[in-house]
Design a protein around this motif. Structure first.
Motif, PDB file in Angstrom:
ATOM      1  N   LEU A  48     -16.588  19.015 -28.100  1.00 44.34           N
ATOM      2  CA  LEU A  48     -16.069  18.183 -29.066  1.00 44.34           C
ATOM      3  C   LEU A  48     -14.706  19.300 -29.883  1.00 44.34           C
ATOM      4  N   TYR A  49     -13.518  18.479 -29.372  1.00 49.26           N
ATOM      5  CA  TYR A  49     -12.438  19.088 -29.790  1.00 49.26           C
ATOM      6  C   TYR A  49     -12.618  19.225 -31.318  1.00 49.26           C
ATOM      7  N   SER A  50     -12.039  20.149 -32.305  1.00 52.11           N
ATOM      8  CA  SER A  50     -11.841  19.115 -33.440  1.00 52.11           C
ATOM      9  C   SER A  50     -10.570  18.672 -33.708  1.00 52.11           C
ATOM     10  N   ARG A  51      -9.651  19.264 -33.399  1.00 53.19           N
ATOM     11  CA  ARG A  51      -8.440  19.308 -33.636  1.00 53.19           C
ATOM     12  C   ARG A  51      -7.847  17.880 -33.180  1.00 53.19           C
ATOM     13  N   PHE A  52      -6.962  16.544 -33.283  1.00 55.51           N
ATOM     14  CA  PHE A  52      -6.581  16.041 -32.940  1.00 55.51           C
ATOM     15  C   PHE A  52      -5.134  16.290 -32.301  1.00 55.51           C
ATOM     16  N   ILE A  53      -4.764  15.420 -30.940  1.00 55.28           N
ATOM     17  CA  ILE A  53      -4.223  16.290 -30.089  1.00 55.28           C
ATOM     18  C   ILE A  53      -2.559  14.983 -29.866  1.00 55.28           C
ATOM     19  N   ASN A  54      -1.840  15.258 -29.611  1.00 56.99           N
ATOM     20  CA  ASN A  54      -1.177  13.871 -28.846  1.00 56.99           C
ATOM     21  C   ASN A  54      -1.531  13.608 -27.752  1.00 56.99           C
ATOM     22  N   ILE A  55      -2.186  12.494 -27.546  1.00 59.51           N
ATOM     23  CA  ILE A  55      -2.677  12.038 -26.608  1.00 59.51           C
ATOM     24  C   ILE A  55      -2.072  11.822 -25.367  1.00 59.51           C
ATOM     25  N   GLN A  56      -0.762  11.701 -25.299  1.00 60.51           N
ATOM     26  CA  GLN A  56       0.272  12.527 -24.480  1.00 60.51           C
ATOM     27  C   GLN A  56       0.462  13.315 -23.658  1.00 60.51           C
ATOM     28  N   LYS A  57      -0.163  14.381 -24.092  1.00 61.15           N
ATOM     29  CA  LYS A  57       0.057  15.521 -23.801  1.00 61.15           C
ATOM     30  C   LYS A  57      -0.822  15.212 -22.262  1.00 61.15           C
ATOM     31  N   SER A  58      -0.456  16.675 -21.216  1.00 64.64           N
ATOM     32  CA  SER A  58      -0.921  16.371 -20.050  1.00 64.64           C
ATOM     33  C   SER A  58      -2.064  17.125 -19.835  1.00 64.64           C
ATOM     34  N   PHE A  59      -2.667  16.629 -18.509  1.00 70.21           N
ATOM     35  CA  PHE A  59      -3.961  17.460 -18.562  1.00 70.21           C
ATOM     36  C   PHE A  59      -3.647  19.070 -18.204  1.00 70.21           C
ATOM     37  N   ASP A  60      -3.010  19.498 -18.200  1.00 70.99           N
ATOM     38  CA  ASP A  60      -2.390  21.054 -17.392  1.00 70.99           C
ATOM     39  C   ASP A  60      -2.487  21.594 -19.023  1.00 70.99           C
ATOM     40  N   CYS A  61      -1.958  20.592 -20.082  1.00 73.50           N
ATOM     41  CA  CYS A  61      -1.213  21.273 -21.212  1.00 73.50           C
ATOM     42  C   CYS A  61      -3.513  21.546 -22.191  1.00 73.50           C
ATOM     43  N   LEU A  62      -3.814  20.743 -21.916  1.00 75.20           N
ATOM     44  CA  LEU A  62      -5.237  20.446 -22.090  1.00 75.20           C
ATOM     45  C   LEU A  62      -6.018  21.487 -21.535  1.00 75.20           C
ATOM     46  N   CYS A  63      -5.435  21.617 -20.458  1.00 69.79           N
ATOM     47  CA  CYS A  63      -6.058  22.732 -19.917  1.00 69.79           C
ATOM     48  C   CYS A  63      -6.395  24.142 -20.617  1.00 69.79           C
ATOM     49  N   GLY A  64      -4.993  24.313 -21.306  1.00 72.45           N
ATOM     50  CA  GLY A  64      -4.540  25.540 -21.636  1.00 72.45           C
ATOM     51  C   GLY A  64      -5.252  25.860 -22.977  1.00 72.45           C
ATOM     52  N   ILE A  65      -5.908  24.144 -23.798  1.00 68.94           N
ATOM     53  CA  ILE A  65      -5.820  24.677 -25.082  1.00 68.94           C
ATOM     54  C   ILE A  65      -7.378  24.314 -24.593  1.00 68.94           C
TER      55      ILE A  65
END
Length: 81
Positions: free
Chosen positions: A15-32
């Motif tokens: 579980l990622y402990s920070r909130f994200i902009n839900i519109q982020k791409s899956f590539d961006c989430l992979c970077g996180i």
């Protein structure tokens, strides 16, 4: 692409402990996952992200996609008339 995922106890959940902009791409989430969590996306781990109001969730996982290949015609095979 959307798909149905089977969530079982064979996966590890993060579980990622920070909130994200839900519109982020899956590539961006992979970077996180790579840069902030120090992990790589694989077929055994599932990463969970929530938006600020906790009303939307995004799951990041790698699935093994099975593609069906067409059989190739071999020389001398009868193709029909």
């Amino acid at each position: 692409m959307s798909a149905i995922a089977l969530l079982t106890d064979h996966h590890c959940y993060f579980l990622y402990s920070r909130f994200i902009n839900i519109q982020k791409s899956f590539d961006c989430l992979c970077g996180i996952v790579r840069n902030e969590l120090g992990k790589t996306v694989n077929d055994k781990d599932i990463f969970i992200f929530f938006n600020k109001r906790c009303i939307h969730v995004k799951l990041l996982l790698q699935s093994k996609m099975v593609t069906q290949q067409r059989p190739q015609n071999t020389k001398g095979a009868h193709t029909g008339s």
